[in-house]
Design a protein around this motif. Sequence first.
Motif, short mmCIF file in Angstrom:
data_model
loop_
_atom_site.label_atom_id
_atom_site.label_comp_id
_atom_site.label_asym_id
_atom_site.label_seq_id
_atom_site.Cartn_x
_atom_site.Cartn_y
_atom_site.Cartn_z
N ILE A 292 -12.38 57.15 44.29
CA ILE A 292 -11.48 57.21 45.44
C ILE A 292 -12.30 57.65 46.64
CG2 ILE A 292 -9.46 58.34 46.43
CD1 ILE A 292 -8.59 58.86 43.46
N ILE A 293 -12.19 56.88 47.73
CA ILE A 293 -12.91 57.26 48.94
C ILE A 293 -11.91 57.45 50.08
CG2 ILE A 293 -15.04 56.08 48.28
CD1 ILE A 293 -14.21 53.88 50.35
N PRO A 294 -12.23 58.29 51.05
CA PRO A 294 -11.33 58.47 52.19
C PRO A 294 -11.24 57.18 53.02
CG PRO A 294 -13.03 60.16 52.15
CD PRO A 294 -13.38 59.16 51.12
N TRP A 295 -10.09 56.94 53.63
CA TRP A 295 -9.89 55.77 54.48
C TRP A 295 -10.92 55.73 55.60
CZ3 TRP A 295 -8.51 51.11 54.93
CH2 TRP A 295 -8.32 50.54 56.19
N SER A 296 -11.37 56.88 56.05
CA SER A 296 -12.35 56.95 57.15
C SER A 296 -13.67 56.29 56.79
CB SER A 296 -12.57 58.40 57.57
OG SER A 296 -13.08 59.14 56.47
#
Length: 171
Positions: free
Chosen positions: A56-60
């Motif tokens: 999971i990665i941040p949307w940023s």
Amino acid sequence: MAFFSEIFFSTLIGKPVYTLDEKYYGIFRDFIVKRENGNFLVTKVRIRTSANKRIIIPWSQVHSIEADPISLKLNKKFDEISSVNYDDDELRLKRDFLDQQIIDIEKHRVVRVNDLKIVAVKDELFMVAADAGSRGLLRRLGLEQWALSIAQIFRRSFANVLIPSKYIDPL
């Protein structure tokens, strides 16, 4: 950043994800959202890496979503990407919305969520509606264009049956 103005969620599932240095990183699996002003704001992206690891990665960290062919591009190099965790108030679009039943309390009927409408506003994405119609199901099955061509021959149309997200309250 290059984004579309609106897209349906099912068209993104399974599409490739590339890094800033143009390396193949994996495939798109899901958006993670948080409720904000009646809509659901995309906060994170779930990816299955080329090593078959779920992260999971941040949307940023998403640089763009390309339209032709559909793909995601990250703003980090391959070795700079790190996974984050869920927050308690976040939901996954694929797991928590797709194929779920929605109860229309006014007409006392149950409908199934076949697809989700995603809208880009500046650098943010929002899930703004659930599609409970046959067109959404055909889109998920990859048959939408074929069905629209057939319908055009018979002078019929397939409308999206959209339920605004402000009326959706997941349990």
